[in-house]
Write a protein that holds these residues in place. Sequence first.
Motif, PDB file in Angstrom:
ATOM      1  N   ASP A 287     -10.067  -0.191   1.107  1.00  0.00           N
ATOM      2  CA  ASP A 287     -11.343   0.467   1.486  1.00  0.00           C
ATOM      3  C   ASP A 287     -12.040  -0.709   2.481  1.00  0.00           C
ATOM      4  OD1 ASP A 287     -14.091  -0.801  -0.410  1.00  0.00           O
ATOM      5  OD2 ASP A 287     -11.830  -1.182  -1.221  1.00  0.00           O
TER       6      ASP A 287
ATOM      7  N   THR B 178      -3.898  -1.291  -7.513  1.00  0.00           N
ATOM      8  CA  THR B 178      -4.099   0.216  -8.456  1.00  0.00           C
ATOM      9  C   THR B 178      -3.526  -0.154  -9.622  1.00  0.00           C
ATOM     10  OG1 THR B 178      -1.701   0.723  -7.743  1.00  0.00           O
ATOM     11  CG2 THR B 178      -3.181   1.649  -6.171  1.00  0.00           C
TER      12      THR B 178
ATOM     13  N   GLN C 241      -4.364  -0.386  -2.909  1.00  0.00           N
ATOM     14  CA  GLN C 241      -5.335   0.525  -2.267  1.00  0.00           C
ATOM     15  C   GLN C 241      -6.255  -0.307  -1.442  1.00  0.00           C
ATOM     16  OE1 GLN C 241      -7.160   2.640  -5.571  1.00  0.00           O
ATOM     17  NE2 GLN C 241      -8.427   0.735  -6.285  1.00  0.00           N
TER      18      GLN C 241
ATOM     19  N   GLU D 123       0.662  -1.187   0.220  1.00  0.00           N
ATOM     20  CA  GLU D 123       0.069   0.026  -0.028  1.00  0.00           C
ATOM     21  C   GLU D 123       0.834   1.096   0.195  1.00  0.00           C
ATOM     22  OE1 GLU D 123      -3.804   2.014   2.501  1.00  0.00           O
ATOM     23  OE2 GLU D 123      -2.729   0.238   3.288  1.00  0.00           O
TER      24      GLU D 123
END
Length: 125
Positions: free
Chosen positions: A77, A93, A75, A69
């Motif tokens: 969430d 990504t 990424q 990361e």
Amino acid sequence: MTIYRYSVSLSTVFDSMRKQWLHGFLDLSLLCLLAERRDYGLGLGQRLAEAGFGDIPGGTLYPSLLRLEKQGLVQTDWETSTVGPRRKYFDLTPDGRAAAAARAAEWREFRAAVDRVAALAEETA
């Protein structure tokens, strides 16, 4: 004169080698799994175990994910779960997708070189 004798089983040596190899290849393995689909930490650990890596402790898995990361390759969430607390999902990504493909190609070249050298030992056995 004191003579010390050390006894180390082959399984201990192999376990140690396996751990060292795991640390070297975990980032690549995670990138490849995430190239297939996004996932949360426990799911990635289960997929690694199913692939033959054995149980990966969280103290090994999560630092690798955090490193990816920080490098901008992954990424995250958070999503609510129907069976427990929220889950932190990891996804590649665009740079992560490119890195996964490039590192996989580099791995195949390296693996081929190791296979060629290892075959020499098999020929003389």
